[in-house]
Each structure stands twice: as structure tokens, then as C-alpha cells.
Design an enzyme around this catalytic site. Structure first.
Site, PDB file in Angstrom:
ATOM      1  N   ASP A 253      -4.094  -2.661  -0.600  1.00 30.98           N
ATOM      2  CA  ASP A 253      -4.101  -2.851   0.842  1.00 30.98           C
ATOM      3  C   ASP A 253      -4.607  -4.251   1.153  1.00 30.98           C
ATOM      4  O   ASP A 253      -5.547  -4.716   0.511  1.00 30.98           O
ATOM      5  CB  ASP A 253      -5.039  -1.801   1.446  1.00 30.98           C
ATOM      6  CG  ASP A 253      -4.622  -1.453   2.848  1.00 30.98           C
ATOM      7  OD1 ASP A 253      -4.640  -2.361   3.693  1.00 30.98           O
ATOM      8  OD2 ASP A 253      -4.261  -0.283   3.078  1.00 30.98           O
TER       9      ASP A 253
ATOM     10  N   ALA B 185       3.934  -7.436   4.858  1.00 30.47           N
ATOM     11  CA  ALA B 185       3.173  -6.223   5.152  1.00 30.47           C
ATOM     12  C   ALA B 185       2.697  -6.215   6.596  1.00 30.47           C
ATOM     13  O   ALA B 185       1.937  -7.082   7.013  1.00 30.47           O
ATOM     14  CB  ALA B 185       1.964  -6.142   4.211  1.00 30.47           C
TER      15      ALA B 185
ATOM     16  N   ARG C 251      14.906   2.606  27.674  1.00 33.79           N
ATOM     17  CA  ARG C 251      13.649   2.695  26.910  1.00 33.79           C
ATOM     18  C   ARG C 251      12.741   1.590  27.442  1.00 33.79           C
ATOM     19  O   ARG C 251      13.160   0.427  27.478  1.00 33.79           O
ATOM     20  CB  ARG C 251      13.957   2.493  25.426  1.00 33.79           C
ATOM     21  CG  ARG C 251      12.758   2.615  24.521  1.00 33.79           C
ATOM     22  CD  ARG C 251      13.161   2.609  23.051  1.00 33.79           C
ATOM     23  NE  ARG C 251      13.695   1.323  22.606  1.00 33.79           N
ATOM     24  CZ  ARG C 251      14.066   1.054  21.347  1.00 33.79           C
ATOM     25  NH1 ARG C 251      13.989   1.992  20.424  1.00 33.79           N
ATOM     26  NH2 ARG C 251      14.536  -0.122  21.026  1.00 33.79           N
TER      27      ARG C 251
ATOM     28  N   HIS D 273      15.613   3.071  14.542  1.00 34.57           N
ATOM     29  CA  HIS D 273      16.592   1.999  14.726  1.00 34.57           C
ATOM     30  C   HIS D 273      18.005   2.532  14.944  1.00 34.57           C
ATOM     31  O   HIS D 273      18.397   3.551  14.382  1.00 34.57           O
ATOM     32  CB  HIS D 273      16.564   1.045  13.529  1.00 34.57           C
ATOM     33  CG  HIS D 273      15.258   0.333  13.424  1.00 34.57           C
ATOM     34  ND1 HIS D 273      14.336   0.602  12.446  1.00 34.57           N
ATOM     35  CD2 HIS D 273      14.698  -0.611  14.216  1.00 34.57           C
ATOM     36  CE1 HIS D 273      13.265  -0.148  12.642  1.00 34.57           C
ATOM     37  NE2 HIS D 273      13.458  -0.888  13.709  1.00 34.57           N
TER      38      HIS D 273
ATOM     39  N   GLY E 104      10.517  -1.480  28.007  1.00 30.73           N
ATOM     40  CA  GLY E 104      10.260  -2.671  27.189  1.00 30.73           C
ATOM     41  C   GLY E 104      11.486  -3.255  26.512  1.00 30.73           C
ATOM     42  O   GLY E 104      11.374  -4.225  25.769  1.00 30.73           O
ATOM     43  N   ASP E 105      12.673  -2.672  26.736  1.00 31.30           N
ATOM     44  CA  ASP E 105      13.890  -3.219  26.116  1.00 31.30           C
ATOM     45  C   ASP E 105      14.507  -4.300  27.008  1.00 31.30           C
ATOM     46  O   ASP E 105      15.030  -3.990  28.078  1.00 31.30           O
ATOM     47  CB  ASP E 105      14.938  -2.112  25.945  1.00 31.30           C
ATOM     48  CG  ASP E 105      14.887  -1.454  24.592  1.00 31.30           C
ATOM     49  OD1 ASP E 105      14.299  -2.033  23.659  1.00 31.30           O
ATOM     50  OD2 ASP E 105      15.464  -0.353  24.457  1.00 31.30           O
TER      51      ASP E 105
ATOM     52  N   ASN F 257      17.666  -8.313  14.934  1.00 32.78           N
ATOM     53  CA  ASN F 257      17.686  -6.912  14.490  1.00 32.78           C
ATOM     54  C   ASN F 257      18.143  -6.781  13.042  1.00 32.78           C
ATOM     55  O   ASN F 257      19.343  -6.858  12.767  1.00 32.78           O
ATOM     56  CB  ASN F 257      18.581  -6.087  15.414  1.00 32.78           C
ATOM     57  CG  ASN F 257      17.931  -5.856  16.759  1.00 32.78           C
ATOM     58  OD1 ASN F 257      17.582  -6.801  17.449  1.00 32.78           O
ATOM     59  ND2 ASN F 257      17.724  -4.611  17.113  1.00 32.78           N
TER      60      ASN F 257
ATOM     61  N   ASN G 244       0.831  -1.224   0.000  1.00 36.95           N
ATOM     62  CA  ASN G 244       0.000   0.000   0.000  1.00 36.95           C
ATOM     63  C   ASN G 244       0.860   1.267   0.000  1.00 36.95           C
ATOM     64  O   ASN G 244       0.314   2.378  -0.025  1.00 36.95           O
ATOM     65  CB  ASN G 244      -0.987  -0.003   1.177  1.00 36.95           C
ATOM     66  CG  ASN G 244      -0.287   0.021   2.520  1.00 36.95           C
ATOM     67  OD1 ASN G 244       0.929   0.196   2.601  1.00 36.95           O
ATOM     68  ND2 ASN G 244      -1.045  -0.161   3.578  1.00 36.95           N
TER      69      ASN G 244
ATOM     70  N   TYR H 206       2.793  -5.297  19.498  1.00 36.23           N
ATOM     71  CA  TYR H 206       3.457  -5.691  18.251  1.00 36.23           C
ATOM     72  C   TYR H 206       3.824  -7.187  18.305  1.00 36.23           C
ATOM     73  O   TYR H 206       3.435  -7.969  17.432  1.00 36.23           O
ATOM     74  CB  TYR H 206       4.717  -4.831  18.032  1.00 36.23           C
ATOM     75  CG  TYR H 206       5.629  -5.383  16.975  1.00 36.23           C
ATOM     76  CD1 TYR H 206       5.217  -5.460  15.646  1.00 36.23           C
ATOM     77  CD2 TYR H 206       6.904  -5.858  17.300  1.00 36.23           C
ATOM     78  CE1 TYR H 206       6.051  -5.993  14.670  1.00 36.23           C
ATOM     79  CE2 TYR H 206       7.744  -6.383  16.342  1.00 36.23           C
ATOM     80  CZ  TYR H 206       7.308  -6.451  15.026  1.00 36.23           C
ATOM     81  OH  TYR H 206       8.124  -6.989  14.074  1.00 36.23           O
TER      82      TYR H 206
HETATM   83  N1  UDP Z   1      18.933   2.238  20.987  1.00 35.36           N
HETATM   84  C1  UDP Z   1      19.577   3.312  21.600  1.00 35.36           C
HETATM   85  N2  UDP Z   1      19.358   4.560  21.100  1.00 35.36           N
HETATM   86  C2  UDP Z   1      18.545   4.814  20.044  1.00 35.36           C
HETATM   87  C3  UDP Z   1      17.899   3.713  19.413  1.00 35.36           C
HETATM   88  C4  UDP Z   1      18.114   2.443  19.927  1.00 35.36           C
HETATM   89  O1  UDP Z   1      20.326   3.146  22.570  1.00 35.36           O
HETATM   90  O2  UDP Z   1      18.377   5.993  19.665  1.00 35.36           O
HETATM   91  C5  UDP Z   1      19.155   0.888  21.513  1.00 35.36           C
HETATM   92  C6  UDP Z   1      17.877   0.189  21.975  1.00 35.36           C
HETATM   93  O3  UDP Z   1      17.636   0.465  23.340  1.00 35.36           O
HETATM   94  C7  UDP Z   1      18.224  -1.265  21.726  1.00 35.36           C
HETATM   95  C8  UDP Z   1      19.185  -1.228  20.536  1.00 35.36           C
HETATM   96  O4  UDP Z   1      19.659   0.109  20.463  1.00 35.36           O
HETATM   97  O5  UDP Z   1      18.917  -1.810  22.830  1.00 35.36           O
HETATM   98  C9  UDP Z   1      18.522  -1.597  19.235  1.00 35.36           C
HETATM   99  O6  UDP Z   1      17.343  -0.830  19.111  1.00 35.36           O
HETATM  100  P1  UDP Z   1      16.503  -0.746  17.776  1.00 35.36           P
HETATM  101  O7  UDP Z   1      15.417   0.237  17.991  1.00 35.36           O
HETATM  102  O8  UDP Z   1      17.442  -0.521  16.628  1.00 35.36           O
HETATM  103  O9  UDP Z   1      15.929  -2.213  17.578  1.00 35.36           O
HETATM  104  P2  UDP Z   1      15.025  -3.126  18.552  1.00 35.36           P
HETATM  105  O10 UDP Z   1      16.002  -3.887  19.407  1.00 35.36           O
HETATM  106  O11 UDP Z   1      14.135  -2.223  19.331  1.00 35.36           O
HETATM  107  O12 UDP Z   1      14.303  -3.995  17.597  1.00 35.36           O
END
Ligand code: UDP
Length: 329
Positions: A51, A74, A281, A189, A283-284, A170, A32, A141
Site C-alpha cells: 500500500d 494507484a 447523472r 462505465h 455532475g456530468d 474516457n 494493494n 476526485y
Molecule cells: N452513462 C450512461 N449510462 C450508464 C453509464 C454511463 O448514460 O449506465 C453515460 C454518462 O452519463 C456519461 C457517459 O455515459 O455521459 C460516460 O460515462 P462513464 O461513467 O463511462 O465515464 P465518465 O464520463 O463518467 O468518466
């Protein structure tokens, strides 16, 4: 094979399209273009702007194309957004896949490769992660992707669907020939953000958390090159068995910290990269690393990129030569 690729104008999808074409398959892309880019699709590959929510158009396209197989990319893939707008994620990632599966069942297309994610594991009990670990996703997600895996398992039993869910770690890097690469708006990312700092497009990179229980205090991830993901998809579509829902991790098995990525980017680009240390962040998980032994064995798949310098260099070639990405947004 004639392969119908949903989301084939997106980042991972477009690299897979090239891999399929290079292997002699006939490809039609259905996208889409909300996040995808027209220019990411080769000129000689038909791109149907459509879509998945448009079930009638999807059915007509699928039945007219006489497809042998579907690769389904998608989806929406922003974890933070999924927490804010969960129903959008269930609509796009789950309900739209249901529409696709119903059409495939009715048209007797029984071959599917699905783009799943390591986010289906949530915070794993152990690393490296093997496929048999419990899947307990911690955000909408990951839950929307896991729910699709369940539909695939039930469909294998009920109507003989053969599927492979590839749980990526990743995704990163760009095509070796420099023609396509990562262009997300907004970009969230790590590797592209770090390279935007090197390009002077961003003042600094913020490290999300420096107090994790890891050797340098920052999160560890398994960065898998997008062309290695592409070869995994091609092998999966060629080798999968009817009536069976399989799932494989796709990663290198090597973990890299956030600081290691930034260091690699300094070496590769030769440019200064300003860093700010920020809070975690939400949820990491601290460490996400794949055990990719199953896919290596099943399909004799091997990643071509394992060296972090080569991975970052591949991304850098694309970002340096395409500072505005595809230039369409
Ligand atoms: N990360 C960071 N700073 C940023 C973006 C990401 O330190 O501006 C860290 C994030 O906490 C994770 C890693 O980099 O540990 C990879 O994050 P990304 O968002 O690339 O991929 P994800 O692991 O969320 O799929």
C-alpha cells in the site's frame, strides 16, 4: 529504464506495464490489489503487494529496486463515491502521492508519469479542451488529482522533479491480444455496462439524460483506447525533462454520444441491447472532448484507435471471452 509502477494491476496500469515491457524496460508493480487483479500482471513481472500508505515498505522497495522512474496509477476513481467520501479520496489520491513524492525526493528519483484526468477541468468553457483552459474540478476526485498536479509543479521547481501529468478522457477497450481488459467492481462505465447487456448479464442500459444540448440529446465523450493511453505513458516516461512539470490531454479528439456507443455495440455484437431513458447523472458535463494536439506534437504520439466500432469491438472481444472478468472477485 527500471520503472516502478504503482497500481500496475489496475485497468490502465496493467496495459501500461505490458507496453513498457514490450519496449524493453524493466518493471516492478506495486499494488494493494484492492481494485487491481493479480492476473492482470504478466507472470514474469514482479508484483509487490503493498500500500502506498505504508511509507516504510514503499521506501524500502523503492530504494532496493534502484529505479530510474515511477509511473503512478494507484488511486480511487469513482466520482460518485468521491462526493460521498471525500476524505478517502484525499487520503488515497493526494496524501499517498505525497508519501510517494517524499520517498522519490529522498532517493533522488526524478522521473514521474502521473495519471491525471479530464475531470480536473470540471465543466470546460470550451471544447475541444486545450491544456491551458482553467482547471475547475467539480468533485473531490477531480480536485484530488488537480492538487497532485500542483505538487508536481512545486516539486519541479524545488528539487528538479521531471513529470508528465496525463489527463485522460474516457479510457476504454482491451489489449489487442485479448489477454487483459476492463474488470471494475462495481462497474460504472458505459461501454462495459452496455456489453454486459449484450451478454445477457444485465437487463438494460439506462441512458443518463436525453435532454442535453447535443445533436441526439445525450452526453458526448472522447473514448480513448487503453493501448493508446499506454503508448502515451511510455513516450512520456522516455521523453520527459528533469525540472519540468508538463501536462497533456490524452484523447482522440473525436466525441461520441451515449446513443452512438449503444448503436456501435448493437452493430459489433449483433445482439439486442435494451435501453431505458433516465434522468441526468449529477455532475456530468454535456460534452468532454480533448484537443490532444500538444501530445501529438511533443511526442509524435498518435492514437491507433479512432473508429468507435473498432473501440467497441476491442472491448467486446475481452468481455465475450472473459464474461467473469479476471474471475477473482
Ligand atoms: N452513462 C450512461 N449510462 C450508464 C453509464 C454511463 O448514460 O449506465 C453515460 C454518462 O452519463 C456519461 C457517459 O455515459 O455521459 C460516460 O460515462 P462513464 O461513467 O463511462 O465515464 P465518465 O464520463 O463518467 O468518466
Amino acid at each position: 529504464m527500471r520503472v516502478f509502477v504503482t497500481g500496475g494491476a489496475g485497468y490502465v496500469g496493467s496495459h501500461c506495464v505490458r507496453e513498457l515491457v514490450a519496449a524493453g524496460h524493466q518493471v516492478v508493480v506495486y499494488d494493494n490489489l484492492v481494485y487491481g487483479h493479480r492476473k492482470a500482471v504478466p507472470d514474469d513481472v514482479p508484483l509487490i503487494e503493498g500500500d502506498l500508505a505504508d511509507g516504510a515498505k514503499l521506501r524500502t522497495t523503492l530504494s532496493e529496486g534502484r529505479f530510474d522512474a515511477v509511473m503512478h496509477f494507484a488511486a480511487y476513481a469513482y466520482v460518485g463515491e468521491s462526493v460521498e467520501r471525500p476524505l478517502v479520496y484525499y487520503r488515497n489520491n493526494l496524501a499517498n502521492t505525497l508519501t510517494l513524492l517524499e520517498a522519490m525526493r529522498d532517493l533522488e528519483i526524478r522521473r514521474l508519469v502521473f495519471s491525471s484526468t479530464c475531470a480536473t477541468y470540471g465543466e470546460p468553457e470550451r471544447v475541444p479542451i486545450v491544456e491551458s483552459l482553467p482547471q475547475k474540478p467539480i468533485n473531490p476526485y477531480g480536485r484530488s488529482k488537480l492538487a497532485v498536479e500542483w505538487m508536481l509543479e512545486d516539486s519541479a521547481r524545488a528539487w528538479g522533479l521531471g513529470s508528465c501529468a496525463l489527463r485522460y478522457f474516457n479510457a476504454c477497450g482491451a489489449a489487442r491480444d485479448g489477454s487483459i481488459g476492463e474488470d471494475h467492481r462495481p462497474e460504472t462505465h458505459l461501454i462495459p455496462l452496455v456489453l454486459q447487456v449484450a451478454l445477457g448479464q444485465r437487463a438494460k442500459i439506462t441512458i443518463f439524460g436525453t435532454d442535453y444540448e447535443t445533436p441526439d440529446g445525450t452526453c458526448i465523450r472522447d473514448y480513448i483506447h487503453v493501448e493508446d493511453l499506454a503508448s502515451a505513458h511510455r513516450l512520456a516516461i522516455e521523453e520527459l525533462e528533469f525540472g519540468r512539470a508538463d501536462a497533456f490531454n490524452v484523447g482522440t479528439g473525436q466525441g461520441q454520444s451515449v446513443r452512438a456507443i449503444i448503436e456501435a455495440a448493437r452493430r459489433v455484437t449483433g445482439r439486442p441491447i435494451a435501453v431505458e431513458e433516465g434522468p441526468r447523472r449529477p455532475g456530468d458535463p454535456p460534452v468532454l472532448v480533448a484537443d490532444a494536439g500538444r501530445i501529438r506534437k511533443a511526442f509524435r504520439w498518435e492514437p491507433a484507435y479512432v473508429d468507435v466500432g473498432e473501440i467497441v469491438a476491442s472491448a467486446w472481444r475481452w468481455h465475450e471471452s472473459h464474461p467473469r472478468g479476471f474471475g477473482d472477485r
